[in-house]
Design a protein around this motif. Structure first.
Motif, short mmCIF file in Angstrom:
data_model
loop_
_atom_site.label_atom_id
_atom_site.label_comp_id
_atom_site.label_asym_id
_atom_site.label_seq_id
_atom_site.Cartn_x
_atom_site.Cartn_y
_atom_site.Cartn_z
N SER A 1 -3.86 -39.33 4.60
CA SER A 1 -3.55 -38.43 5.72
C SER A 1 -3.37 -37.01 5.19
O SER A 1 -2.58 -36.78 4.28
N LEU A 2 -4.10 -36.06 5.78
CA LEU A 2 -4.04 -34.66 5.36
C LEU A 2 -3.87 -33.78 6.59
O LEU A 2 -4.65 -33.85 7.53
N HIS A 3 -2.81 -32.94 6.55
CA HIS A 3 -2.54 -32.00 7.63
C HIS A 3 -2.47 -30.60 7.02
O HIS A 3 -1.61 -30.32 6.18
N LEU A 4 -3.36 -29.71 7.47
CA LEU A 4 -3.40 -28.34 6.98
C LEU A 4 -3.22 -27.38 8.15
O LEU A 4 -4.01 -27.40 9.10
N ASN A 5 -2.20 -26.53 8.06
CA ASN A 5 -1.92 -25.56 9.11
C ASN A 5 -1.78 -24.18 8.47
O ASN A 5 -0.93 -23.96 7.61
N CYS A 6 -2.63 -23.25 8.91
CA CYS A 6 -2.63 -21.90 8.34
C CYS A 6 -2.88 -21.94 6.84
O CYS A 6 -2.14 -21.33 6.04
N VAL A 7 -3.89 -22.66 6.46
CA VAL A 7 -4.30 -22.76 5.06
C VAL A 7 -5.71 -22.19 4.93
O VAL A 7 -6.58 -22.50 5.75
N GLY A 8 -5.92 -21.37 3.91
CA GLY A 8 -7.20 -20.69 3.75
C GLY A 8 -8.28 -21.56 3.14
O GLY A 8 -8.87 -21.20 2.12
N VAL A 9 -8.58 -22.68 3.77
CA VAL A 9 -9.66 -23.55 3.30
C VAL A 9 -10.99 -22.86 3.56
O VAL A 9 -11.25 -22.36 4.65
N THR A 10 -11.85 -22.83 2.56
CA THR A 10 -13.16 -22.20 2.70
C THR A 10 -14.28 -23.20 2.47
O THR A 10 -14.06 -24.29 1.95
N ASP A 11 -15.50 -22.80 2.87
CA ASP A 11 -16.66 -23.66 2.66
C ASP A 11 -16.89 -23.94 1.18
O ASP A 11 -17.29 -25.04 0.79
N GLU A 12 -16.66 -22.92 0.36
CA GLU A 12 -16.94 -23.06 -1.08
C GLU A 12 -16.03 -24.08 -1.76
O GLU A 12 -16.42 -24.72 -2.74
N GLN A 13 -14.81 -24.26 -1.24
CA GLN A 13 -13.90 -25.21 -1.87
C GLN A 13 -14.34 -26.65 -1.70
O GLN A 13 -14.13 -27.48 -2.57
N ASP A 14 -14.93 -26.97 -0.54
CA ASP A 14 -15.48 -28.31 -0.30
C ASP A 14 -14.46 -29.40 -0.67
O ASP A 14 -14.76 -30.32 -1.44
N ILE A 15 -13.27 -29.29 -0.12
CA ILE A 15 -12.20 -30.22 -0.51
C ILE A 15 -12.36 -31.59 0.13
O ILE A 15 -11.80 -32.58 -0.36
N PHE A 16 -13.15 -31.69 1.21
CA PHE A 16 -13.20 -32.96 1.93
C PHE A 16 -14.08 -34.01 1.28
O PHE A 16 -13.84 -35.20 1.41
N SER A 17 -15.10 -33.57 0.57
CA SER A 17 -16.06 -34.52 0.00
C SER A 17 -15.44 -35.42 -1.06
O SER A 17 -15.92 -36.53 -1.29
N SER A 18 -14.37 -34.96 -1.72
CA SER A 18 -13.76 -35.75 -2.78
C SER A 18 -12.69 -36.72 -2.27
O SER A 18 -12.18 -37.53 -3.03
N LEU A 19 -12.36 -36.63 -0.99
CA LEU A 19 -11.29 -37.46 -0.43
C LEU A 19 -11.89 -38.66 0.29
O LEU A 19 -11.92 -38.75 1.52
N SER A 20 -12.36 -39.62 -0.48
CA SER A 20 -13.10 -40.75 0.07
C SER A 20 -12.24 -41.74 0.84
O SER A 20 -12.76 -42.54 1.61
N ASN A 21 -10.92 -41.71 0.64
CA ASN A 21 -10.03 -42.65 1.32
C ASN A 21 -9.33 -42.05 2.53
O ASN A 21 -8.48 -42.70 3.14
N LEU A 22 -9.70 -40.84 2.90
CA LEU A 22 -9.03 -40.13 3.98
C LEU A 22 -9.26 -40.84 5.32
O LEU A 22 -10.40 -41.14 5.68
N GLU A 23 -8.17 -41.11 6.04
CA GLU A 23 -8.24 -41.76 7.34
C GLU A 23 -7.88 -40.83 8.49
O GLU A 23 -8.39 -40.98 9.60
N THR A 24 -6.99 -39.88 8.22
CA THR A 24 -6.55 -38.93 9.25
C THR A 24 -6.61 -37.52 8.71
O THR A 24 -6.10 -37.24 7.62
N LEU A 25 -7.24 -36.61 9.47
CA LEU A 25 -7.37 -35.22 9.05
C LEU A 25 -7.02 -34.31 10.23
O LEU A 25 -7.62 -34.41 11.29
#
Length: 423
Positions: free
Chosen positions: A123-147
């Motif tokens: 489970s990952l909750h991000l609020n007011c976080v500067g996530v960018t396209d270049e970081q591509d943080i989602f592809s490495s989280l293979s077990n993520l169920e809630t975003l």
């Protein structure tokens, strides 16, 4: 205090802590919460190194940190809430972490996070976080169920492929323009746009059990032009297999598709069975409920239940059809066209039940629905005549159908309402 080796739970507030000379010895600590504290990076580093049994960590409105790393072999949950402008980067290295909640504030974004080492994250909750396209943080989280992504305004594109993701909530990410989801087990999709009518381009592969929640809150009614409605219909088309949709808005113009646009378009949502629409602080209290209903029944032609929430009032329309089994003759007509086959139930509307509508609104709805059902019965008969008669006799059959008093009585008998809403 820092030598309490048997301590399991610690909750500290409004203190300024300094690292003791003999170090921290919380070897048994499992839960730690620090609120409105002044901390530094050395203290956090020593804390993580000594609390080898720590499972839950919460930092709430803490100051003094510019960048820091959170580590822990047994960490399961981390909550970082309402950070101030000092914090710019965060690195989390916790191989067993399952729940990560990071909430900044709208004025001072957390510029970068590193969570790729959290392979067990569910489970990952991000609020007011500067996530960018270049970081591509989602592809490495293979077990993520809630975003959950709130106010992540640096994010422009989002691409995910996961057979584990079940819930995705995206709210107020203003610059998100392209979303591609290959998520066959996704059962909840929630998207809200606020003050900006932009809708992202969406490509969606999800579960047949998908429930959709959409919030559309524009700042200006002048934004509703042909471009907006075209984008809206294309966006809604991704949810054709969704049986239940919840829609909330603050203006009826959001969902009233102009009739001249409908002439050359196919209704996008034949698969939706239940629709709930909530009007939140509607700007125009004198909007036409008939216009809203007419548009919704065009967008969602096969609804069984349509409910409206306005302030504290809930009103419902229930649509009852002449059975679900397609008769053999009509099935032969429909088999040549998938669109006709989908429209079969649409044209077999038998009864409409109205609940909690009053006064003039009730009368207008009743008149509209009566004309709608009569129109659909006539349309059904036309299709049967076309299928069973030569072209040169079709017009004669239709004239006989409309002139015959018995047929007109049958049409009126077909139109039924419950006792409290009879014609």
């Amino acid at each position: 205090m820092f030598a309490a080796q048997e301590l399991n739970v610690l909750d500290l507030r409004e203190l300024k802590l300094e690292l003791p000379h003999d170090g921290i010895k919380f070897s048994s600590l499992r839960k730690l919460k620090l609120s409105r504290m002044f901390l530094d990076e050395h203290f956090i580093r020593a804390l993580c190194a000594s609390c080898i049994c720590l499972e839950e960590l919460t930092l709430h409105q803490c100051r003094g940190l510019a960048s820091f790393q959170i580590t822990g072999p047994k960490l399961r949950s981390v909550w970082l809430n309402q950070f101030f402008h000092e914090i710019k980067t965060l690195d989390t290295v916790a191989p067993n972490l399952e729940n990560l909640h990071i909430a900044g504030n709208s004025r001072d974004l957390l510029e970068a996070i590193k969570i790729s080492a959290c392979k067990a994250l569910k489970s990952l909750h991000l609020n007011c976080v500067g996530v960018t396209d270049e970081q591509d943080i989602f592809s490495s989280l293979s077990n993520l169920e809630t975003l959950h992504l709130f106010h992540c305004n640096a994010l422009k594109t989002m691409k995910m492929s996961s057979d584990r993701l079940e819930c995705l909530v995206v709210r107020w990410c203003r610059n998100l323009i392209d979303v591609e989801l290959d998520t066959p087990n996704l059962t909840i999709f929630s998207y809200t746009t606020h003050y900006d009518p932009q809708l992202p381009t969406l490509k969606l592969k999800a579960s047949m059990l998908l429930k959709v929640q959409l919030g559309l809150y524009p700042a200006q009614s002048t934004w509703f032009d042909s471009h907006w409605y075209s984008k809206l219909l294309k966006f809604l088309g991704n949810f054709n297999q969704s049986k239940a949709i919840d829609l909330s808005c603050d203006s009826e113009k959001v969902i009233v598709i102009p009739k001249d646009m409908r002439k050359n378009l196919v209704p996008p949502l034949y698969g939706t069975d239940s629709l709930h629409i909530e009007f939140v602080c509607v700007k125009n209290q004198n909007y036409s409920v008939v216009d809203v209903l007419d548009s919704l029944l065009w967008i969602f032609p096969q609804l069984s239940t349509l409910s409206f929430s306005r302030c504290t009032k809930l009103s419902t329309l229930k649509f009852i059809y002449h059975g679900d089994a397609i008769d053999e003759d009509y099935e032969k007509i429909c088999c040549a066209s998938l669109l006709l086959k989908r429209r079969w139930r649409h044209n077999k509307l038998k009864e409409v039940q109205m609940e909690n509508f009053e006064g003039a609104e009730k009368r207008k709805l009743r008149n509209y629905l009566s004309l709608m059902i009569i129109s659909r019965i006539l349309q059904q008969r036309r299709q049967r005549i076309r299928a069973s008669s030569p072209k040169n006799t079709q017009h004669t059959h239709m004239a006989v159908l409309l002139r015959n008093p018995n047929n007109i009585r049958y049409i009126r008998d077909d139109l039924t309402f419950p006792n409290n809403c009879s014609l």
